[in-house]
Design a protein around this motif. Structure first.
Motif, PDB file in Angstrom:
ATOM      1  N   ASP A   1       6.989  -2.036   2.127  1.00  0.00           N
ATOM      2  CA  ASP A   1       6.305  -0.891   1.530  1.00  0.00           C
ATOM      3  C   ASP A   1       5.307  -0.344   2.548  1.00  0.00           C
ATOM      4  O   ASP A   1       5.154  -0.879   3.635  1.00  0.00           O
TER       5      ASP A   1
ATOM      6  N   SER B   1       1.212   4.589  -0.734  1.00  0.00           N
ATOM      7  CA  SER B   1       0.611   4.118  -1.986  1.00  0.00           C
ATOM      8  C   SER B   1      -0.746   4.771  -2.217  1.00  0.00           C
ATOM      9  O   SER B   1      -1.064   5.196  -3.333  1.00  0.00           O
TER      10      SER B   1
ATOM     11  N   THR C   1       1.529  -3.924  -2.563  1.00  0.00           N
ATOM     12  CA  THR C   1       0.994  -2.655  -3.081  1.00  0.00           C
ATOM     13  C   THR C   1       0.928  -2.631  -4.611  1.00  0.00           C
ATOM     14  O   THR C   1       0.122  -1.883  -5.162  1.00  0.00           O
TER      15      THR C   1
ATOM     16  N   SER D   1       1.307   1.163   2.677  1.00  0.00           N
ATOM     17  CA  SER D   1       0.074   1.396   1.921  1.00  0.00           C
ATOM     18  C   SER D   1      -0.443   2.822   2.071  1.00  0.00           C
ATOM     19  O   SER D   1      -1.188   3.305   1.216  1.00  0.00           O
TER      20      SER D   1
END
Length: 160
Positions: free
Chosen positions: A59, A64, A35, A61
């Motif tokens: 993480d 993000s 990311t 997305s």
């Protein structure tokens, strides 16, 4: 056409790249594996299509993209999330209002159909140039409608 692919699995990333290059022949394909690379690419470039895996090296997305929406309004209308986890579908849709969501393993034809629909949708919504899309031996091609001077069908075959 400019395409960004976010996928942490290198084999999956290359497979997506190969499909996009073969079927759509884009001007640019950016390949991101996390990311941070995604954020840098979006901050510095403009893309027509973003294909994003959801779970990326610890993480997410979706989160993000939600954060990037503030700096880049309308960017999520260019996003198709691709993941093996159906549990993220509602988050992707509700948090980002993304264009689409595909589950892995995805069908190549469905992926190409989603991208074709995304390109057509964004062109109409943003008043951009409209494209005529057609297939030749399975490959999708785009022609700027303003560049078509004459269109005729002979023996069930189009002539531009």
């Amino acid at each position: 056409m400019r395409v960004l692919i976010l996928e942490d699995n290198s084999a999956q990333r290359e497979m997506l790249n190969d499909i996009i290059v073969e079927k759509f022949k884009p001007r640019v394909v950016a390949l991101c594996k996390n990311t941070d690379e995604l954020k840098a690419e979006i901050d510095n470039n403009v893309y027509d299509v973003l294909l994003l895996d959801v779970e990326i090296e610890g993480d997410n997305s979706i989160d993000s993209m939600k954060a990037l929406m503030e700096q880049h309004p309308g960017i999520c209308s260019k996003v198709i999330f691709i993941t093996a986890h159906q549990k993220y579908a509602m988050d992707a849709i509700n948090k980002t209002h993304c264009f689409g969501y595909l589950l892995k393993p995805y069908d190549e034809d469905k992926l190409c159909e989603s991208i074709t629909n995304l390109i057509g949708s964004n062109s109409r919504e943003q008043g951009k140039v409209e494209f005529f899309d057609f297939k030749i031996k399975g490959d999708v091609h785009f022609v700027n409608k303003e560049h078509i001077l004459f269109f005729e069908i002979q023996s069930k075959k189009p002539i531009l």
